[in-house]
Design a protein around this motif. Structure first.
Motif, PDB file in Angstrom:
ATOM      1  N   ALA A  56       0.833  -1.216   0.000  1.00  0.00           N
ATOM      2  CA  ALA A  56       0.000   0.000   0.000  1.00  0.00           C
ATOM      3  C   ALA A  56       0.859   1.255   0.000  1.00  0.00           C
ATOM      4  O   ALA A  56       0.596   2.193  -0.766  1.00  0.00           O
ATOM      5  CB  ALA A  56      -0.940  -0.001   1.206  1.00  0.00           C
ATOM      6  N   THR A  57       1.880   1.286   0.831  1.00  0.00           N
ATOM      7  CA  THR A  57       2.709   2.489   0.910  1.00  0.00           C
ATOM      8  C   THR A  57       3.564   2.656  -0.335  1.00  0.00           C
ATOM      9  O   THR A  57       3.724   3.777  -0.834  1.00  0.00           O
ATOM     10  CB  THR A  57       3.592   2.484   2.176  1.00  0.00           C
ATOM     11  N   SER A  58       4.079   1.578  -0.867  1.00  0.00           N
ATOM     12  CA  SER A  58       4.905   1.667  -2.087  1.00  0.00           C
ATOM     13  C   SER A  58       4.080   2.121  -3.286  1.00  0.00           C
ATOM     14  O   SER A  58       4.531   2.956  -4.076  1.00  0.00           O
ATOM     15  CB  SER A  58       5.563   0.319  -2.387  1.00  0.00           C
ATOM     16  N   ALA A  59       2.864   1.591  -3.422  1.00  0.00           N
ATOM     17  CA  ALA A  59       2.005   1.975  -4.544  1.00  0.00           C
ATOM     18  C   ALA A  59       1.605   3.451  -4.451  1.00  0.00           C
ATOM     19  O   ALA A  59       1.634   4.175  -5.457  1.00  0.00           O
ATOM     20  CB  ALA A  59       0.757   1.089  -4.584  1.00  0.00           C
ATOM     21  N   ALA A  60       1.255   3.898  -3.252  1.00  0.00           N
ATOM     22  CA  ALA A  60       0.881   5.307  -3.081  1.00  0.00           C
ATOM     23  C   ALA A  60       2.082   6.212  -3.362  1.00  0.00           C
ATOM     24  O   ALA A  60       1.942   7.242  -4.028  1.00  0.00           O
ATOM     25  CB  ALA A  60       0.355   5.551  -1.664  1.00  0.00           C
ATOM     26  N   ALA A  61       3.256   5.822  -2.895  1.00  0.00           N
ATOM     27  CA  ALA A  61       4.471   6.616  -3.149  1.00  0.00           C
ATOM     28  C   ALA A  61       4.754   6.703  -4.642  1.00  0.00           C
ATOM     29  O   ALA A  61       5.098   7.775  -5.153  1.00  0.00           O
ATOM     30  CB  ALA A  61       5.667   6.023  -2.410  1.00  0.00           C
ATOM     31  N   GLN A  62       4.604   5.598  -5.346  1.00  0.00           N
ATOM     32  CA  GLN A  62       4.862   5.588  -6.785  1.00  0.00           C
ATOM     33  C   GLN A  62       3.898   6.507  -7.528  1.00  0.00           C
ATOM     34  O   GLN A  62       4.316   7.281  -8.397  1.00  0.00           O
ATOM     35  CB  GLN A  62       4.758   4.168  -7.352  1.00  0.00           C
ATOM     36  N   ASP A  63       2.627   6.450  -7.185  1.00  0.00           N
ATOM     37  CA  ASP A  63       1.658   7.317  -7.850  1.00  0.00           C
ATOM     38  C   ASP A  63       1.904   8.795  -7.525  1.00  0.00           C
ATOM     39  O   ASP A  63       1.751   9.656  -8.387  1.00  0.00           O
ATOM     40  CB  ASP A  63       0.233   6.918  -7.484  1.00  0.00           C
ATOM     41  N   LEU A  64       2.293   9.083  -6.287  1.00  0.00           N
ATOM     42  CA  LEU A  64       2.623  10.463  -5.931  1.00  0.00           C
ATOM     43  C   LEU A  64       3.869  10.928  -6.673  1.00  0.00           C
ATOM     44  O   LEU A  64       3.940  12.080  -7.111  1.00  0.00           O
ATOM     45  CB  LEU A  64       2.840  10.600  -4.426  1.00  0.00           C
ATOM     46  N   LEU A  65       4.834  10.049  -6.817  1.00  0.00           N
ATOM     47  CA  LEU A  65       6.056  10.401  -7.545  1.00  0.00           C
ATOM     48  C   LEU A  65       5.733  10.706  -9.000  1.00  0.00           C
ATOM     49  O   LEU A  65       6.218  11.706  -9.553  1.00  0.00           O
ATOM     50  CB  LEU A  65       7.073   9.260  -7.442  1.00  0.00           C
ATOM     51  N   ASP A  66       4.913   9.888  -9.608  1.00  0.00           N
ATOM     52  CA  ASP A  66       4.486  10.148 -10.986  1.00  0.00           C
ATOM     53  C   ASP A  66       3.783  11.505 -11.078  1.00  0.00           C
ATOM     54  O   ASP A  66       4.047  12.285 -11.995  1.00  0.00           O
ATOM     55  CB  ASP A  66       3.531   9.055 -11.481  1.00  0.00           C
ATOM     56  N   LEU A  67       2.924  11.779 -10.123  1.00  0.00           N
ATOM     57  CA  LEU A  67       2.191  13.032 -10.093  1.00  0.00           C
ATOM     58  C   LEU A  67       3.132  14.230  -9.925  1.00  0.00           C
ATOM     59  O   LEU A  67       3.011  15.224 -10.632  1.00  0.00           O
ATOM     60  CB  LEU A  67       1.188  13.011  -8.941  1.00  0.00           C
ATOM     61  N   ALA A  68       4.080  14.121  -9.018  1.00  0.00           N
ATOM     62  CA  ALA A  68       4.992  15.235  -8.731  1.00  0.00           C
ATOM     63  C   ALA A  68       5.820  15.624  -9.951  1.00  0.00           C
ATOM     64  O   ALA A  68       6.038  16.809 -10.202  1.00  0.00           O
ATOM     65  CB  ALA A  68       5.914  14.871  -7.569  1.00  0.00           C
ATOM     66  N   PHE A  69       6.253  14.647 -10.708  1.00  0.00           N
ATOM     67  CA  PHE A  69       7.109  14.971 -11.843  1.00  0.00           C
ATOM     68  C   PHE A  69       6.332  15.267 -13.120  1.00  0.00           C
ATOM     69  O   PHE A  69       6.906  15.725 -14.093  1.00  0.00           O
ATOM     70  CB  PHE A  69       8.167  13.882 -12.053  1.00  0.00           C
ATOM     71  N   LYS A  70       5.042  15.035 -13.094  1.00  0.00           N
ATOM     72  CA  LYS A  70       4.201  15.460 -14.222  1.00  0.00           C
ATOM     73  C   LYS A  70       3.688  16.870 -14.002  1.00  0.00           C
ATOM     74  O   LYS A  70       3.023  17.428 -14.859  1.00  0.00           O
ATOM     75  CB  LYS A  70       3.021  14.500 -14.391  1.00  0.00           C
ATOM     76  N   GLN A  71       3.975  17.401 -12.813  1.00  0.00           N
ATOM     77  CA  GLN A  71       3.561  18.767 -12.469  1.00  0.00           C
ATOM     78  C   GLN A  71       2.051  18.942 -12.602  1.00  0.00           C
ATOM     79  O   GLN A  71       1.584  19.912 -13.170  1.00  0.00           O
ATOM     80  CB  GLN A  71       4.305  19.796 -13.336  1.00  0.00           C
TER      81      GLN A  71
END
Length: 133
Positions: A56-71
């Protein structure tokens, strides 16, 4: 070197959440050897709960990371809604692991790894995410 100065004010909290989620996952992974080596703890019985927290934490982190770098911070609430149920279940699993830790090692009650490194940060994150949705 990439520093906090490279991110705007809307991206910094996302990066902080990513760091927190990854720290939680790594803390749980690090406790694997503790659960295997302590006679009082049952690593096999604990594995499903630990995996629930890690996934759960890894999946949420990955989606947030994708979001952060897509601005695209406007999609932040969508990511929160998408992951909050699994993160809440992960917090419940972490509470169970903390209870196992306390039962096996009473001297760490209230100050164990799962309490401070996993359960409390995960609960805080879930409460904050629920409040913003």
């Amino acid at each position: 070197m990439l520093t906090r100065n490279h991110f705007d004010s809307s991206t910094l909290p996302v990066m902080d959440d990513i760091a927190s989620l990854l720290h939680i996952a790594l803390s749980v992974k690090g406790m694997n050897s503790t659960f295997k080596n302590a006679r009082e703890l049952d690593a096999r019985r604990s594995k499903p709960a630990a995996m629930r927290v890690i996934k759960a934490t890894s999946a949420a982190a990955q989606d947030l990371l994708d979001l952060a770098f897509k601005q695209k911070p406007e999609h932040l609430r969508k990511v929160h809604r998408q992951h909050i149920a699994k993160l809440t279940a992960a917090a419940e699993a972490a509470a169970g692991l903390a209870q196992q830790e306390y039962a096996a090692l009473p001297e760490v009650a209230g100050k164990g790894t799962f309490e401070f490194g996993v359960l409390r940060p995960l609960q805080e994150l879930c409460e904050r995410w629920q409040a913003t949705n």
